[in-house]
Design an enzyme around this catalytic site. Sequence first.
Site, mmCIF file in Angstrom:
data_model
loop_
_atom_site.group_PDB
_atom_site.id
_atom_site.type_symbol
_atom_site.label_atom_id
_atom_site.label_comp_id
_atom_site.label_asym_id
_atom_site.label_seq_id
_atom_site.Cartn_x
_atom_site.Cartn_y
_atom_site.Cartn_z
ATOM 1 N N ASP A 100 40.362 41.141 38.469
ATOM 2 C CA ASP A 100 40.651 39.971 37.647
ATOM 3 C C ASP A 100 40.404 40.312 36.185
ATOM 4 O OD1 ASP A 100 41.347 38.262 39.754
ATOM 5 O OD2 ASP A 100 39.285 37.615 40.061
ATOM 6 N N ASP B 27 47.186 35.595 41.005
ATOM 7 C CA ASP B 27 46.641 34.240 41.137
ATOM 8 C C ASP B 27 47.526 33.233 40.404
ATOM 9 O OD1 ASP B 27 44.438 35.339 42.489
ATOM 10 O OD2 ASP B 27 43.290 35.527 40.635
#
Length: 172
Positions: A123, A141
């Site tokens: 991330d 995401d």
Amino acid sequence: MSNVFKETGLRWLWLALIMLIVDQASKQLVVATMDYRQSIAVMPLFNLTYVHNPGAAFSFLADQGGWQRWFFTAIAAVMSILLIFWMSKTPKHQKMIAIAFALILSGALGNLIDRVMYGYVIDFLDFYIGNRHWPAFNIADSAIFVGAALMIIDAFKNDDKSKSESKTQSQE
């Protein structure tokens, strides 16, 4: 066979592939150019921050003993198969739901690749207000989120269509 790709939601697999490439390329760029936990201020309210997420959305189950890696891997694999199946059953005129499926598929596969290769998801998109940071996320995401939003919009649009069709039929 080519008719299946032309006449169904599978015609949007190219979108899933492009988003998967963008996701994986962006993650590899972050890994190659940043140190783990390094944060680069990009603009007010947004940083690039390289982190690992062994859990799911918002680091759900991240602090477990490792079983969650295979649990989330299995969920992503099953969902990917289901999404491809649903795309194959979606008529080509239902563009919004097919695009939604393609985006969710790309996100599921992007995070699945990370889990299999590394045991965690990479991330790096870090939004914040003051000292409060939203959990970091990635392109995969984002694709899942946009796809889910499109599914909701499509559901409301189809609900409105079915209501107007039933209203028209009852007036006849």
